[in-house]
Design a protein around this motif. Structure first.
Motif, PDB file in Angstrom:
ATOM      1  N   GLN A   1      -8.374   3.990  17.717  1.00 57.06           N
ATOM      2  CA  GLN A   1      -8.383   5.439  17.940  1.00 57.06           C
ATOM      3  C   GLN A   1      -9.541   5.828  19.253  1.00 57.06           C
ATOM      4  O   GLN A   1      -9.758   6.783  19.858  1.00 57.06           O
ATOM      5  CB  GLN A   1      -8.788   6.307  17.018  1.00 57.06           C
ATOM      6  N   ASN A   2     -10.660   4.687  19.334  1.00 60.77           N
ATOM      7  CA  ASN A   2     -11.382   4.709  20.405  1.00 60.77           C
ATOM      8  C   ASN A   2     -11.294   3.836  21.538  1.00 60.77           C
ATOM      9  O   ASN A   2     -10.593   3.170  21.623  1.00 60.77           O
ATOM     10  CB  ASN A   2     -12.913   4.225  19.783  1.00 60.77           C
TER      11      ASN A   2
ATOM     12  N   GLU B   1     -30.155   9.836   5.907  1.00 63.62           N
ATOM     13  CA  GLU B   1     -29.006   9.143   6.568  1.00 63.62           C
ATOM     14  C   GLU B   1     -28.130  10.034   7.410  1.00 63.62           C
ATOM     15  O   GLU B   1     -27.615  11.082   7.174  1.00 63.62           O
ATOM     16  CB  GLU B   1     -28.072   8.411   5.594  1.00 63.62           C
ATOM     17  N   LYS B   2     -27.981   9.745   8.844  1.00 64.96           N
ATOM     18  CA  LYS B   2     -27.192  10.440   9.801  1.00 64.96           C
ATOM     19  C   LYS B   2     -28.118  11.808  10.179  1.00 64.96           C
ATOM     20  O   LYS B   2     -27.400  12.740  10.554  1.00 64.96           O
ATOM     21  CB  LYS B   2     -25.777  10.664   9.349  1.00 64.96           C
TER      22      LYS B   2
ATOM     23  N   LEU C   1      -6.519   9.844  10.828  1.00 65.90           N
ATOM     24  CA  LEU C   1      -7.193   9.352  12.030  1.00 65.90           C
ATOM     25  C   LEU C   1      -7.958   8.138  11.438  1.00 65.90           C
ATOM     26  O   LEU C   1      -7.931   7.010  12.193  1.00 65.90           O
ATOM     27  CB  LEU C   1      -8.473  10.161  12.418  1.00 65.90           C
ATOM     28  N   ASN C   2      -8.060   7.957  10.131  1.00 63.72           N
ATOM     29  CA  ASN C   2      -8.784   6.653   9.755  1.00 63.72           C
ATOM     30  C   ASN C   2      -8.584   6.799   8.175  1.00 63.72           C
ATOM     31  O   ASN C   2      -8.411   7.690   7.439  1.00 63.72           O
ATOM     32  CB  ASN C   2     -10.251   7.198  10.015  1.00 63.72           C
ATOM     33  N   ASP C   3      -8.363   5.386   7.359  1.00 65.33           N
ATOM     34  CA  ASP C   3      -7.946   5.407   6.463  1.00 65.33           C
ATOM     35  C   ASP C   3      -9.190   4.775   5.330  1.00 65.33           C
ATOM     36  O   ASP C   3      -9.068   4.678   4.221  1.00 65.33           O
ATOM     37  CB  ASP C   3      -6.533   4.771   5.855  1.00 65.33           C
ATOM     38  N   ARG C   4     -10.042   4.148   6.018  1.00 68.40           N
ATOM     39  CA  ARG C   4     -11.337   3.720   5.428  1.00 68.40           C
ATOM     40  C   ARG C   4     -12.492   3.696   6.517  1.00 68.40           C
ATOM     41  O   ARG C   4     -12.789   2.951   7.156  1.00 68.40           O
ATOM     42  CB  ARG C   4     -10.939   2.349   4.880  1.00 68.40           C
TER      43      ARG C   4
ATOM     44  N   LYS D   1      -7.915   1.419  12.457  1.00 69.62           N
ATOM     45  CA  LYS D   1      -7.882   2.793  13.220  1.00 69.62           C
ATOM     46  C   LYS D   1      -9.317   3.451  13.818  1.00 69.62           C
ATOM     47  O   LYS D   1      -9.127   3.836  14.558  1.00 69.62           O
ATOM     48  CB  LYS D   1      -7.366   3.756  11.898  1.00 69.62           C
ATOM     49  N   LEU D   2     -10.262   2.796  13.056  1.00 69.36           N
ATOM     50  CA  LEU D   2     -11.519   3.356  14.022  1.00 69.36           C
ATOM     51  C   LEU D   2     -11.709   2.553  15.143  1.00 69.36           C
ATOM     52  O   LEU D   2     -12.257   3.116  15.970  1.00 69.36           O
ATOM     53  CB  LEU D   2     -12.717   2.885  12.921  1.00 69.36           C
TER      54      LEU D   2
ATOM     55  N   CYS E   1     -15.359  -3.960   6.551  1.00 68.30           N
ATOM     56  CA  CYS E   1     -16.056  -2.730   6.277  1.00 68.30           C
ATOM     57  C   CYS E   1     -15.149  -1.414   6.505  1.00 68.30           C
ATOM     58  O   CYS E   1     -15.172  -0.517   5.830  1.00 68.30           O
ATOM     59  CB  CYS E   1     -17.485  -2.513   6.898  1.00 68.30           C
ATOM     60  N   HIS E   2     -14.445  -1.472   7.827  1.00 65.82           N
ATOM     61  CA  HIS E   2     -13.755  -0.151   8.045  1.00 65.82           C
ATOM     62  C   HIS E   2     -12.413  -0.480   8.570  1.00 65.82           C
ATOM     63  O   HIS E   2     -11.982  -1.606   8.788  1.00 65.82           O
ATOM     64  CB  HIS E   2     -14.452   0.677   9.172  1.00 65.82           C
ATOM     65  N   SER E   3     -11.563   0.550   8.692  1.00 68.04           N
ATOM     66  CA  SER E   3     -10.345   0.437   8.904  1.00 68.04           C
ATOM     67  C   SER E   3     -10.006   0.035  10.492  1.00 68.04           C
ATOM     68  O   SER E   3     -10.919   0.193  11.363  1.00 68.04           O
ATOM     69  CB  SER E   3      -9.588   1.635   8.713  1.00 68.04           C
TER      70      SER E   3
ATOM     71  N   LYS F   1     -27.251   1.648  -0.560  1.00 71.59           N
ATOM     72  CA  LYS F   1     -27.172   2.301   0.852  1.00 71.59           C
ATOM     73  C   LYS F   1     -26.666   3.802   0.661  1.00 71.59           C
ATOM     74  O   LYS F   1     -25.743   3.989   0.090  1.00 71.59           O
ATOM     75  CB  LYS F   1     -26.192   1.426   1.742  1.00 71.59           C
TER      76      LYS F   1
ATOM     77  N   MET G   1     -21.932   0.460  20.044  1.00 74.95           N
ATOM     78  CA  MET G   1     -21.288   0.742  18.679  1.00 74.95           C
ATOM     79  C   MET G   1     -21.635  -0.371  17.699  1.00 74.95           C
ATOM     80  O   MET G   1     -22.020  -0.416  16.447  1.00 74.95           O
ATOM     81  CB  MET G   1     -19.986   1.023  18.601  1.00 74.95           C
TER      82      MET G   1
ATOM     83  N   GLU H   1       0.944  -1.183  -0.116  1.00 78.24           N
ATOM     84  CA  GLU H   1       0.089  -0.075   0.036  1.00 78.24           C
ATOM     85  C   GLU H   1       0.839   1.244  -0.040  1.00 78.24           C
ATOM     86  O   GLU H   1       1.023   1.957   1.015  1.00 78.24           O
ATOM     87  CB  GLU H   1      -0.955  -0.166   1.162  1.00 78.24           C
TER      88      GLU H   1
ATOM     89  N   SER I   1     -17.720   7.802  20.642  1.00 76.15           N
ATOM     90  CA  SER I   1     -17.106   7.000  19.672  1.00 76.15           C
ATOM     91  C   SER I   1     -17.084   8.029  18.560  1.00 76.15           C
ATOM     92  O   SER I   1     -17.757   8.815  18.330  1.00 76.15           O
ATOM     93  CB  SER I   1     -18.167   5.750  19.753  1.00 76.15           C
ATOM     94  N   GLY I   2     -16.254   7.566  17.680  1.00 72.32           N
ATOM     95  CA  GLY I   2     -15.990   8.086  16.037  1.00 72.32           C
ATOM     96  C   GLY I   2     -14.644   8.499  16.245  1.00 72.32           C
ATOM     97  O   GLY I   2     -13.815   8.135  16.799  1.00 72.32           O
ATOM     98  N   ASN I   3     -14.465   9.012  15.099  1.00 70.82           N
ATOM     99  CA  ASN I   3     -13.122   9.642  14.704  1.00 70.82           C
ATOM    100  C   ASN I   3     -12.637  10.575  16.005  1.00 70.82           C
ATOM    101  O   ASN I   3     -13.219  11.397  16.282  1.00 70.82           O
ATOM    102  CB  ASN I   3     -13.040  10.083  13.411  1.00 70.82           C
ATOM    103  N   GLN I   4     -11.367  10.582  16.506  1.00 72.24           N
ATOM    104  CA  GLN I   4     -11.074  11.006  17.522  1.00 72.24           C
ATOM    105  C   GLN I   4     -10.209  12.474  16.975  1.00 72.24           C
ATOM    106  O   GLN I   4      -9.050  12.478  17.391  1.00 72.24           O
ATOM    107  CB  GLN I   4     -10.066  10.346  18.563  1.00 72.24           C
TER     108      GLN I   4
ATOM    109  N   GLN J   1     -25.811   0.246   9.318  1.00 68.92           N
ATOM    110  CA  GLN J   1     -24.507   0.005   8.402  1.00 68.92           C
ATOM    111  C   GLN J   1     -24.335  -1.196   7.729  1.00 68.92           C
ATOM    112  O   GLN J   1     -23.554  -1.471   7.148  1.00 68.92           O
ATOM    113  CB  GLN J   1     -23.229   0.528   9.280  1.00 68.92           C
TER     114      GLN J   1
ATOM    115  N   HIS K   1     -21.192   3.575   0.005  1.00 69.05           N
ATOM    116  CA  HIS K   1     -21.322   3.243   1.281  1.00 69.05           C
ATOM    117  C   HIS K   1     -19.745   2.109   1.572  1.00 69.05           C
ATOM    118  O   HIS K   1     -19.683   1.461   0.587  1.00 69.05           O
ATOM    119  CB  HIS K   1     -22.447   2.392   1.461  1.00 69.05           C
ATOM    120  N   LEU K   2     -19.606   2.188   2.988  1.00 70.02           N
ATOM    121  CA  LEU K   2     -18.264   1.168   3.389  1.00 70.02           C
ATOM    122  C   LEU K   2     -18.717  -0.209   3.075  1.00 70.02           C
ATOM    123  O   LEU K   2     -17.589  -0.978   2.771  1.00 70.02           O
ATOM    124  CB  LEU K   2     -17.832   1.526   4.840  1.00 70.02           C
ATOM    125  N   SER K   3     -19.790  -0.491   3.179  1.00 73.17           N
ATOM    126  CA  SER K   3     -20.132  -2.063   3.037  1.00 73.17           C
ATOM    127  C   SER K   3     -20.067  -2.202   1.625  1.00 73.17           C
ATOM    128  O   SER K   3     -20.061  -3.321   1.088  1.00 73.17           O
ATOM    129  CB  SER K   3     -21.557  -2.177   3.613  1.00 73.17           C
TER     130      SER K   3
END
Lengths: 401, 140
Positions: free
Chosen positions: B71-72, A255-256, A48-51, B67-68, B63-65, A190, B82, A33, A139-142, B90, A183-185
């Motif tokens: 970092q939590n 959504e959200k 913080l997050n790559d996906r 890192k999610l 589905c997700h990194s 979605k 969650m 990568e 919770s979530g990106n910090q 989701q 969507h991530l899935s």
């Protein structure tokens, strides 16, 4: 939390890749990568997050008065479209919803040709900026402090476009957007995120459908070729890769828009409290806030006790009326010089010259106050389940030796 | 054409290197993209390589990194909330018998730390700032 730096050398199994310099552009090493997760962005953004891709900007990189495109944070809920459109002028925006008599479609070329262009400097701040400090953790990106920026945007007024679509002023309550991220899935049906603003906000002069940032096409990660901008609200209302705007006859229910997403308890709660969905309210205007962008935290002054400081201050409505700084943990405050905003919703710039009384460790705290007398708190403001709206004063560390 | 030739040569070198490393009894450097533990962390994901971390890799990272996760911080109830949110909104399927061990892992290795109403300033990287405006890194 370890600091992730994007500067890296091309290596395989710890060995340098001998012909790395001759690797054709855009070709990655097999199975590795090495692809840049943040194309077009400054190498010192913190990932913080790559996906999905989420990256914030360290405070000192936000020192520019107009945030460079390479320094604006990235907050993506899904996956950005895989490739930019071959012909952006053919990009389509549909205006639909209960309060529009017939859906209307404009191409980007038609938007540019038909409506008056406007350029504003508009602050964008993620609703979760500062989440990292909440306790109990949310919770979530910090995000720490860097999910904010204030570039100059060019586009057309959403109001002009909605009027051209003959929207019904009596029926219209809210607008909601849809974009072309996925969507991530991987489920194509979605919706990633579909948020919006009350119709009054949608009709403001500064609410734009924009295609340019700082005179250049939007960066791909920030919504190329078209996005919505409703500054002063959480940045999640400013939809990216914009493909549709629905003029709703009710509060948008995309959504959200519900649950704990971008919502906070309607009444203040104790830290860690459980809050039912029906007791949560949608975040609208963001609170007053400021950021010290110069010097970078950690400065050691060895040959002087004088230090110039600078930064920006902003709020979700009205303007910032003053910024003060403290070097004694909020015991006493001194006024900073403060500029007027370039336009409504543009951040303002503050500066001051600090004289330290003696050698030692100091923290510089900055505190902005808006034109309604609301100031930034020194401690964490009201706890909420997802950690939104932390506007506690920014602090940097200094040593005088 | 020349760059293509270099690219193919490079590929060849990579393959040789990887094979050389993986057949070595005591490799000096780990082969890429193979599970490995470095400083207690799974080298591919950054997850703490203890307990049922492989269940987390298998069930969460499609589905997700990672890192999610890393970092939590949350309690058992918080992680469960969650997971339920991801199931309700989701598209995450029922985790079945894996749910318990996954939540145990998360609550054990990614538990909340009490930081109060305002944490102290951390991770400050000190540097010399001269009056002339120049900056240089310094260890202090």
């Amino acid at each position: 939390m370890p600091y992730l730096n994007r500067r890296r050398f091309l290596t395989v199994a710890g060995l340098p890749v001998v012909f790395a310099a001759r690797l054709p552009a855009g070709i990655g090493l097999l199975g590795l990568e090495t692809e840049d997760p943040l194309p077009g962005k400054h190498p010192d953004l913190t990932i913080l997050n790559d996906r999905p891709v989420n990256a914030e900007t360290p405070p000192h990189l936000l020192d520019q008065r107009i945030t460079g495109a390479d320094r604006l944070f990235v907050r993506n809920n899904g996956i950005a479209p895989a490739s930019p459109p071959a012909d952006p002028s053919a990009w389509e925006l549909r205006i639909a919803g209960e309060a529009v008599p017939e859906p209307v479609v404009f191409t980007l070329a038609e938007l540019k040709q038909r409506f008056e262009h406007h350029t504003y400097q508009l602050t964008l701040e993620c609703g979760g900026n500062g989440r990292k400090e909440f306790s109990p953790p949310a919770s979530g990106n910090q995000w720490s402090t860097g999910a904010v920026g204030c570039p100059e945007w060019t586009g057309v007024r959403l109001r002009d476009v909605l009027e051209a679509a003959n929207f019904d002023r009596k029926k219209a309550v809210y607008v909601g957007y849809y974009g072309r991220d996925t969507h991530l899935s991987g489920d194509p049906d979605k919706v990633v995120i579909s948020r919006g603003v009350p119709i009054a906000k949608a009709l403001e002069d500064e609410t734009l459908i924009a295609w340019n940032m700082n005179g250049q096409p939007l960066p791909h990660l920030n919504g190329y070729p078209l996005r919505l901008l409703a500054s002063g609200y959480p940045a999640s209302v400013s939809g990216k890769w914009l493909s549709e705007i629905a003029v709703r006859d009710r509060v948008h229910d995309g959504e959200k828009m519900g649950g704990a997403s971008y919502r906070v308890p309607c009444k203040p709660v104790a830290p860690g409290a459980e809050v039912d969905d029906e007791d949560m309210c949608i975040i609208e205007e963001m609170p007053v806030k400021s950021l010290l962008t110069s010097p970078k935290t950690g400065a050691i002054l060895s040959d002087t006790k004088t230090l110039p400081i600078a930064g920006h201050a902003w709020c979700g409505s009205g303007a910032v009326s003053k910024v003060d700084y403290s070097i004694d943990f909020g015991s006493t405050w001194q006024a900073c010089a403060l500029t007027k905003p370039a336009n409504r919703y543009a951040w303002q710039h503050f500066s001051a010259q600090i004289e330290f009384p003696q050698e030692g460790y100091y923290e510089i705290w900055a505190r902005a106050t808006d034109d309604q007398g609301r100031a930034q708190p020194m401690v964490l403001p009201n706890w909420n389940p997802r950690g939104y709206l932390n506007n506690a004063c920014h602090r940097i560390a200094i040593k005088v030796v | 054409m020349r760059s293509l030739r270099h690219f193919l040569l490079l590929l060849f070198l990579v393959v040789v290197l990887v094979q050389a490393c993986s057949t070595d009894e005591a490799p000096s450097a780990p082969p890429p993209r193979r599970e490995n533990i470095v400083d207690g962390l799974d080298s591919l994901t950054g997850l703490i390589a203890q307990g049922d971390y492989r269940l987390v890799k298998g069930n969460c990272l499609a589905c997700h990194s990672a890192k999610l996760i890393t970092q939590n911080r949350a309690t058992r109830e918080g992680w469960l909330d969650m997971i339920h949110w991801m199931q309700e909104t989701q598209g995450l399927p029922d985790l079945g018998k894996n749910e318990g061990p996954i939540v145990d892992y998360l609550a054990t290795y990614y538990a909340p730390e009490e930081t109060g109403r305002r944490p102290p300033l951390d991770s400050v990287e000190w540097y010399i700032l001269s009056a002339a405006g120049g900056q240089s890194s310094a260890e202090r």
